[in-house]
Design a protein around this motif. Structure first.
Motif, short mmCIF file in Angstrom:
data_model
loop_
_atom_site.label_atom_id
_atom_site.label_comp_id
_atom_site.label_asym_id
_atom_site.label_seq_id
_atom_site.Cartn_x
_atom_site.Cartn_y
_atom_site.Cartn_z
N GLN A 1 0.85 -1.19 0.00
CA GLN A 1 0.00 0.00 0.00
C GLN A 1 0.89 1.24 0.00
N ILE A 2 0.65 2.14 -0.94
CA ILE A 2 1.43 3.37 -1.08
C ILE A 2 0.46 4.53 -1.01
N SER A 3 0.46 5.26 0.11
CA SER A 3 -0.53 6.31 0.32
C SER A 3 0.06 7.54 1.01
N TYR A 4 -0.50 8.70 0.70
CA TYR A 4 -0.21 9.97 1.37
C TYR A 4 1.27 10.35 1.29
N ASN A 5 1.85 10.23 0.10
CA ASN A 5 3.23 10.61 -0.14
C ASN A 5 3.28 11.79 -1.10
N ILE B 1 8.08 -1.24 -10.74
CA ILE B 1 7.48 -2.50 -10.29
C ILE B 1 7.76 -3.57 -11.33
N GLN B 2 8.51 -4.58 -10.93
CA GLN B 2 8.72 -5.77 -11.75
C GLN B 2 9.06 -5.46 -13.22
N GLY B 3 9.94 -4.53 -13.48
CA GLY B 3 10.38 -4.29 -14.85
C GLY B 3 9.73 -3.13 -15.56
N GLU B 4 8.81 -2.42 -14.91
CA GLU B 4 8.15 -1.28 -15.55
C GLU B 4 8.13 -0.07 -14.63
N ASP B 5 8.19 1.11 -15.25
CA ASP B 5 8.07 2.36 -14.50
C ASP B 5 6.63 2.84 -14.51
N PHE B 6 6.20 3.39 -13.38
CA PHE B 6 4.85 3.93 -13.24
C PHE B 6 4.93 5.27 -12.54
N THR B 7 3.91 6.08 -12.73
CA THR B 7 3.73 7.26 -11.90
C THR B 7 2.68 6.91 -10.85
N ASN C 1 -5.16 2.92 -12.65
CA ASN C 1 -5.17 1.53 -13.10
C ASN C 1 -4.20 0.73 -12.23
N PRO C 2 -4.60 0.38 -11.00
CA PRO C 2 -3.69 -0.25 -10.05
C PRO C 2 -3.25 -1.66 -10.44
N VAL C 3 -2.04 -2.00 -10.03
CA VAL C 3 -1.56 -3.38 -10.15
C VAL C 3 -2.25 -4.15 -9.04
#
Length: 153
Positions: A46-50, A62-68, A75-77
């Motif tokens: 869980q990634i929140s309030y950063n 994440i696992q070989g790909e960059d995300f914002t 579109n969550p993993v």
């Protein structure tokens, strides 16, 4: 749980790619706030309030790909939940950077301006309220005992 952090200017120096090859046969670029690899379904990250800004590559790897953060909110993993992060201008006041290494920009101190979108936008649970009993702020500066940059050397 990755919460209430300020991620800024990761990998802004002119560093070469890291020599380590990841599990996906790729060389790792510097410049991400969070790096997640070898996660299994049901990991429940869980990634929140950063607050995240100024990176050379994506916010999260994440696992070989960059995300914002914002792309993952839309579109969550399946095993990573991302919500309520700020990736636009957090409107800091009194921003200071270290002066020891001029080729790398490292955030040394910052206060949120009164017009920041992070003000009173943190976790709504009352246990995280600011010292003045208002809803806490997003990032490391919120809460009843906020992080204090002045203690850094």
């Amino acid at each position: 749980l990755i919460t209430s952090n300020i991620f800024a200017y990761q990998g802004q120096g002119k560093g070469k790619e890291r020599k380590k090859i990841n599990n996906f046969g790729q060389r790792e670029l510097r410049g991400r706030a969070i790096y997640l690899e070898n996660l299994q379904g049901g990991s429940g990250v869980q990634i929140s309030y950063n607050i995240s800004f100024g990176h050379r590559v994506g916010d999260i790897y994440i696992q070989g790909e960059d995300f914002t953060f914002s792309a993952l909110e839309e579109n969550p993993v399946s095993f990573v939940t991302v919500s309520n992060n700020i990736t636009s201008d957090p409107q800091f006041a009194n921003v200071r950077f270290n002066k020891k290494r001029t080729s790398v920009k490292r955030l040394f101190g910052a206060d949120l301006s009164s017009s920041s979108p992070a003000i009173n936008a943190g976790n709504p649970d009352a246990q995280f309220n600011d010292a003045d009993a208002s809803r806490n702020d997003i990032g490391a500066t919120g809460g009843s005992t906020p992080f204090n940059f002045t203690n850094l050397q």
